[in-house]
Design a protein around this motif. Structure first.
Motif, PDB file in Angstrom:
ATOM      1  N   GLN A   1      37.199  27.180  87.990  1.00 64.49           N
ATOM      2  CA  GLN A   1      38.610  27.347  87.666  1.00 64.49           C
ATOM      3  C   GLN A   1      38.751  28.579  86.794  1.00 64.49           C
ATOM      4  N   LEU A   2      39.592  29.518  87.198  1.00 56.12           N
ATOM      5  CA  LEU A   2      39.799  30.759  86.461  1.00 56.12           C
ATOM      6  C   LEU A   2      41.096  30.669  85.666  1.00 56.12           C
ATOM      7  N   ILE A   3      41.005  30.959  84.368  1.00 53.76           N
ATOM      8  CA  ILE A   3      42.181  30.933  83.512  1.00 53.76           C
ATOM      9  C   ILE A   3      42.299  32.271  82.798  1.00 53.76           C
TER      10      ILE A   3
ATOM     11  N   THR B   1      33.510  32.257  78.690  1.00 56.13           N
ATOM     12  CA  THR B   1      34.451  33.340  78.404  1.00 56.13           C
ATOM     13  C   THR B   1      33.842  34.662  78.847  1.00 56.13           C
ATOM     14  N   VAL B   2      34.691  35.528  79.369  1.00 55.73           N
ATOM     15  CA  VAL B   2      34.234  36.829  79.860  1.00 55.73           C
ATOM     16  C   VAL B   2      35.449  37.750  79.943  1.00 55.73           C
ATOM     17  N   ILE B   3      35.247  39.041  79.787  1.00 57.60           N
ATOM     18  CA  ILE B   3      36.357  39.994  79.914  1.00 57.60           C
ATOM     19  C   ILE B   3      36.767  40.119  81.381  1.00 57.60           C
ATOM     20  N   ASP B   4      35.778  40.350  82.245  1.00 55.91           N
ATOM     21  CA  ASP B   4      36.024  40.500  83.675  1.00 55.91           C
ATOM     22  C   ASP B   4      35.172  39.494  84.439  1.00 55.91           C
TER      23      ASP B   4
ATOM     24  N   PHE C   1      37.365  31.400  81.287  1.00 60.20           N
ATOM     25  CA  PHE C   1      38.470  32.072  80.615  1.00 60.20           C
ATOM     26  C   PHE C   1      38.187  33.573  80.649  1.00 60.20           C
ATOM     27  N   TYR C   2      39.137  34.360  81.115  1.00 60.06           N
ATOM     28  CA  TYR C   2      38.904  35.805  81.169  1.00 60.06           C
ATOM     29  C   TYR C   2      40.118  36.549  80.620  1.00 60.06           C
ATOM     30  N   GLY C   3      39.909  37.790  80.237  1.00 61.47           N
ATOM     31  CA  GLY C   3      40.964  38.605  79.658  1.00 61.47           C
ATOM     32  C   GLY C   3      40.405  39.547  78.615  1.00 61.47           C
TER      33      GLY C   3
END
Length: 357
Positions: free
Chosen positions: A350-352, A334-337, A27-29
């Motif tokens: 899988q990138l979400i 989870t990660v920002i970038d 999960f990124y954002g």
């Protein structure tokens, strides 16, 4: 493997569905988009508790004004649902109500985030909880033991407060009080089992890169760890030696509730390790607990890695995010970038993107 996750009135998510088709999900954002909340929901669904909330703060209010939350997963075509409102919890498997013990019997999860590292480095109670929560993942009866121990400790401490009042008001030290001896005996037996389980786990955690040293005020020969009666007698003796102090303070000063552990690799990591060394050490321990649980249950816990790449250098990021380790179980990150993660990991993940939806 979780194939679908449905969140209803959970944190910022009013009604959100995630579908997963890979063993590693990223999960990124930007911050405050709900990345950590998704991991929290998965953790609750697999353990029954939040990794960082002790109240009902994750519950939202629906359009009818009812405060409740629902987390549901589809795993191998089977539905698992957790419902929580202010006063009760309901567990369902395939739409049928089940007991918590049935719901969680073969479910477990490990979470690793910056806050957990800080707590493990600062708080002895969190370090004790780390051992206990790991044992619970492969020994379901251990929960009953912990509950019994806490109840006995409360009873003994309550009675010690009465004896302490007697001591300060009348100068009487009731060291041979029958009721105190009764609680001491029960305390010693439950403590012996907890001590045995915790030290056995620290030995297993010390088989690879790091040494985990269990620290206890109980005096005993560790070569006799398997002998419960021996451990019980040693704890009884230490309680006897501490009895005057316990009465004076109105508190039990010796036992598993006072124990601690340290982690070493050429030095005391907790005292002398850098921030990166501490993160790496705790990360390695969590991966070791994954292997220990698998050896005892033939199933890896779901692994949740929440923003742990933010303060690791490139070399340590590679060590923590080693694909062969992450691919042994379903892993959510989870990660920002996501470009801050190793390319070999991103390739098959899988990138979400979470953008506040």
């Amino acid at each position: 493997m979780i194939e679908k996750l449905v969140l209803t009135n959970f944190r910022k998510f009013k009604d959100k569905i995630f579908e997963f088709d890979k063993n590693i999900v990223i999960f990124y954002g930007h911050n405050a988009q709900g990345k950590s909340s998704v991991l929290e929901a998965i953790y609750i669904l697999n353990t029954g508790t939040s990794p960082w909330a002790s109240t009902n703060e994750y519950i939202n209010v629906d359009q009818n004004g009812n405060a409740h939350t629902r987390i549901e997963s589809i795993e191998e075509g089977k539905s698992y649902a957790y419902f929580k409102d202010i006063s009760k919890r309901i567990f369902k498997i395939e739409s049928k109500n089940v007991k918590p013990s049935t719901f969680f019997e073969k479910r477990s999860s490990n979470i690793f985030n910056p806050e957990k590292i800080e707590l493990l480095m600062i708080s002895p109670s969190e370090r004790r909880n780390f051992l206990d929560s790991t044992i619970l993942k492969y020994d379901y009866e251990y929960e009953t033991l912990l509950k019994d121990f806490k109840k006995i400790l409360r009873q003994r401490n309550a009675y010690l407060k009465k004896l302490s009042k007697l001591f300060y008001e009348k100068g009487i030290i009731a060291i041979n009080d029958p009721q105190l001896n009764f609680w001491s005996e029960h305390f010693s037996l439950t403590s012996a089992y907890i001590l045995q389980n915790r030290i056995s786990l620290t030995k297993e955690l010390s088989k690879n890169e790091y040494e985990v040293q269990y620290k206890t005020g109980v005096q005993f020969d560790r070569r006799k760890l398997s002998n419960i009666q021996y451990l019980k007698e040693c704890i009884e003796q230490d309680l006897e030696n501490s009895k005057k102090r316990d009465i004076a303070t109105g508190y039990t000063n010796v036992g598993p509730h006072r124990d601690d552990w340290d982690i070493f690799r050429d030095k005391d990591i907790r005292k002398f390790g850098s921030r990166g060394e501490k993160r790496l050490a705790i990360g390695k321990l969590i991966f070791q607990t994954q292997e220990i649980v698998f050896e005892k249950t033939s199933k890896y816990p779901i692994l949740l890695l929440d923003d742990i790449a933010s303060e690791l250098d490139i070399l340590n990021t590679e060590k923590i995010f080693e694909k062969k380790l992450l691919d042994r179980q379903q892993t959510f990150i989870t990660v920002i970038d996501y470009n801050s993660l190793p390319k070999s990991l991103i390739k098959d993940a899988q990138l979400i993107h979470l953008n506040g939806s």
